[in-house]
Design an enzyme around this catalytic site. Structure first.
Site, short mmCIF file in Angstrom:
data_model
loop_
_atom_site.label_atom_id
_atom_site.label_comp_id
_atom_site.label_asym_id
_atom_site.label_seq_id
_atom_site.Cartn_x
_atom_site.Cartn_y
_atom_site.Cartn_z
N GLU A 1 3.66 -7.41 4.10
CA GLU A 1 3.58 -6.99 2.73
C GLU A 1 4.75 -7.39 2.13
O GLU A 1 6.03 -7.23 2.39
CB GLU A 1 3.56 -5.40 2.88
CG GLU A 1 3.06 -4.99 1.36
CD GLU A 1 3.09 -3.39 1.29
OE1 GLU A 1 2.07 -2.94 2.34
OE2 GLU A 1 3.39 -2.69 0.37
N THR B 1 -1.20 5.05 -2.31
CA THR B 1 -0.51 4.67 -3.65
C THR B 1 -1.41 4.72 -4.99
O THR B 1 -0.44 5.52 -5.79
CB THR B 1 -0.05 3.20 -3.45
OG1 THR B 1 0.66 2.91 -2.30
CG2 THR B 1 0.89 2.82 -4.60
N ASN C 1 0.48 2.15 8.47
CA ASN C 1 1.29 1.49 7.44
C ASN C 1 2.77 2.11 7.10
O ASN C 1 2.64 3.23 6.66
CB ASN C 1 0.48 1.29 6.25
CG ASN C 1 1.50 0.68 5.05
OD1 ASN C 1 1.54 -0.56 5.11
ND2 ASN C 1 1.55 1.45 3.87
N GLU C 2 4.01 1.50 7.33
CA GLU C 2 5.06 1.81 6.97
C GLU C 2 5.65 3.23 7.39
O GLU C 2 6.24 3.92 7.10
CB GLU C 2 5.43 2.01 5.55
CG GLU C 2 5.16 0.62 4.88
CD GLU C 2 5.31 0.47 3.48
OE1 GLU C 2 5.22 1.52 2.77
OE2 GLU C 2 5.47 -0.44 2.88
#
Length: 653
Positions: A242, A77, A165-166
């Site tokens: 999250e 990110t 993650n995701e």
């Protein structure tokens, strides 16, 4: 005429209530994916003050959990975090700052829960594929080694471990991970899956008894306070693993207040984790200032304790993991919500929020319109709670500066003998905590230093014999990993350098660039001179660059524009207007080869740029019309070893 809302009686039979484990942080979170990069560079006492506001019990946010990224060498990110295993036979449990952050959190709160989650993975696990499930045993070994290393080298007990993650989960991998954890004696480490949406993980668990057994928690991201039927049918704990990721102004604070209550009321989620812990990364990177507080100026020591810190305190200072939600929770008649919790030992905490639609919109998902207006709410205490003589009252009001209060202690609310009820007048955008606990505190320190821009003249010779952290201060890796390096082959001027250490593209989570790059400085810089010694290690195909006016980073790094001055081991140079190298401004031949040090100088002034090699002009007056400003940067042509030394930048405006 005023209307009254009688809230149903608040009472609890502990075995009929649902256990609550408040988890109010994701490092990156935070999670905490590369979002605390600048925090480690803060001077004392400011660094410790920031950590106290985050983790110290009954002081600030008083967080109950710290969720960290398991560094995987890829962009997550706002930057990359180094892996503990860059290569197959490589293990180093001192890279990056997550170990340090977990220890600092534990130092302040020994009971804090620790959680790890991979976002990216080192490339060798994929065996040529951008996929971590090629060899399930190998990936499980990699993750378990991180847990074992945390304990062996840092005495840190990891409590929960995530999958990817995701991104896609693999049911067989989750089962292999559970078996390997058990084999290593880590039965106490719980698995959370899948850190994405409620489905398809919930349906997969209902169809697969073994998968249902090995997963302890279903974690969903940005659920909008709602769950799905399949998730509830699993009878597992449900977490918003999250949430938030909203600008940390008062609207972000309102978002945080609303979801902390309503994630349980609407969706039975007993944990809510904020991305991110602290906005300690360059603000112009994606999701700038989306942390619970802001600490993005280590060079000045300036930081800001933002309102989401005190929103957190309304819950975290007056509950603990192991407390129970009472069955009496719900929505208020004219907008807002309330929850009540107990430790089962007689203590009671009630949290009431009346956040308006305008004041509580999170960055995601879409929030349907609702109305909140002035109202009165009557709370009736029954059973053992009817004997409570009074409650401590903490109050927050968001919105107009003239009416704004953050975590203010009001006079205690005393219940007259024989009375088992009290009535509150509620306005929009308020947050009340009423509690039997008396330990709450609004901690404070002297005002930190005033905000200052990044120094106009900055240099680093990387001459650190035993660095406390593996990364140089203020450099923010956006693709690749740049670490302090001791060059045994050069006992002279370049013994201590900064080295790009990845020789293989990681298994990516985001759109990592095909070149490596680390940015530094002030995004507002326009006219700059950047100078750096560079060393190409790869013959023929190797290349390095220095750059200015770099205008993008994080998940957008692949499309970064700027002025990039490249030299290559094949004896050529190039000037490009983008990191990808498609926009060629100039090119030519130069006396360059691998395994030799060169000094590059890039000067950008107005609409023109020029470059020098070893102090002699190589190209001059190359037009530059876009971008107008941006960071300085260093990097390599591809995932290759290369070294940098004696970095210097001077900004002239």
């Amino acid at each position: 005429m005023n209307s009254f809302l009688e809230v149903p009686k608040i009472s609890c039979i502990s075995w009929a209530c649902q256990e609550v484990t408040f988890l109010t942080h994701l490092v990156k979170a935070a999670e905490n994916p590369a979002t605390s990069r600048l925090l480690v560079n803060y001077p004392e006492p400011y660094r410790s003050q920031i950590l106290d506001y985050l983790f110290k019990p009954n002081f600030g946010a008083s967080l109950h959990i710290l969720k960290v990224e398991i560094g995987g060498d890829g962009q997550t990110t706002d930057g990359t975090e180094p892996s503990h295993m860059h290569y197959a036979l490589d293990e180093n449990y001192f890279r990056g700052y997550e170990w340090w952050l977990m220890k600092e959190a534990k130092k302040r709160n020994p009971n804090i829960t620790l959680m790890g989650l991979p976002w990216s993975f080192p490339g060798w696990l994929g065996k040529g594929f951008n996929w971590p499930y090629v060899n399930l045993q190998l990936t499980a070994y990699y993750v378990v080694s991180w847990i074992v290393g945390a304990k062996y080298y840092h005495d840190l007990d990891i409590d929960y471990i995530g999958i990817w993650n995701e991104r896609t989960f693999d049911s067989d991998y989750i089962k292999v991970l559970r078996r390997m954890l058990n084999y290593q004696g880590l039965q106490r480490v719980k698995i959370i899956a899948s850190d994405n949406l409620w489905e398809p993980i919930a349906a997969s668990m209902l169809l697969d008894p073994e998968l249902l057994k090995v997963i302890d928690v279903i974690g969903a991201h940005y659920p909008g306070t709602h769950t799905v039927k399949d998730a509830r049918l699993t009878e597992k704990k449900l977490w918003s693993s999250e949430d938030f990721s909203t600008l940390n102004n008062d609207v972000g604070a309102g978002c945080w207040a609303r979801v902390l209550n309503q994630n349980y009321i609407n969706g039975y989620m007993t944990s809510t984790i904020a991305w991110n812990l602290v906005a300690s990364y360059y603000e112009q990177l994606p999701y700038g200032r989306c942390g619970l507080m802001t600490a993005q100026e280590p060079w000045s020591g300036h930081y800001v304790v933002e309102s989401p810190i005190w929103i957190s305190a309304h819950t975290t200072q007056f509950t603990q993991p192991g407390w129970y939600y009472l069955k009496t929770v719900g929505h208020l008649e004219k907008g807002g919500s309330y929850v009540a919790l107990t430790d089962g030992l007689g203590n009671l905490t009630i949290i009431i929020e009346t956040m308006s639609h305008k004041q509580s919109k999170c960055i995601r998902p879409f929030l349907p319109y609702f109305n909140v207006s002035r109202q009165y709410a009557t709370f009736i205490l029954k059973g053992s709670f009817s004997e409570i003589p009074g409650l401590q009252v903490w109050y927050t009001k968001l919105g107009k500066p003239s009416e704004r209060f953050l975590f203010k202690q009001l006079d205690s609310l005393w219940l007259p003998d024989g009375s088992d009820s009290f009535t509150l007048e509620l306005q929009a955008d308020e947050l009340f905590t009423l509690t039997t606990l008396t330990a709450g505190t609004k901690g404070s320190y002297p005002v930190p230093p005033r905000s200052q821009p990044f120094p106009r003249i900055y240099k680093d010779d990387f001459n650190v014999d035993y660095p406390f952290f593996t990364e140089a201060p203020n450099f923010a890796d956006q693709t690749g990993v740049f670490e302090y390096f001791t060059n045994m082959e050069d006992p002279g001027e370049h013994r201590f350098t900064l080295r790009q250490v990845l020789n293989q593209r990681p298994i990516t989570w985001a759109a990592d660039a095909y070149n490596t790059i680390s940015v530094i400085g002030d995004y507002k810089w326009s006219n700059v001179t950047i100078k750096c010694d560079v060393y190409i290690e790869t013959p023929q195909t190797g290349g390095v660059f220095i750059a200015g006016r770099v205008n993008k980073g994080g998940i957008l790094i692949r499309s970064a524009r700027g002025v990039f001055f490249w030299i290559f081991a094949n004896g050529t140079y190039r000037v490009t207007g983008d990191l990808a190298g498609w926009m060629i401004y100039a090119l030519g031949q130069a006396d360059i080869r691998a395994k030799k040090w060169y000094t590059l100088t890039l000067t950008i002034k107005g609409h023109f740029s020029s470059g020098m090699l070893n102090g002699k002009p190589l190209w001059t007056n190359v037009p530059v019309n876009f971008p107008k400003n941006g960071w300085a940067a260093i990097g390599t042509h591809f995932f290759e070893f290369a070294q940098f030394d004696n970095f210097y930048v001077e900004a002239m405006g």
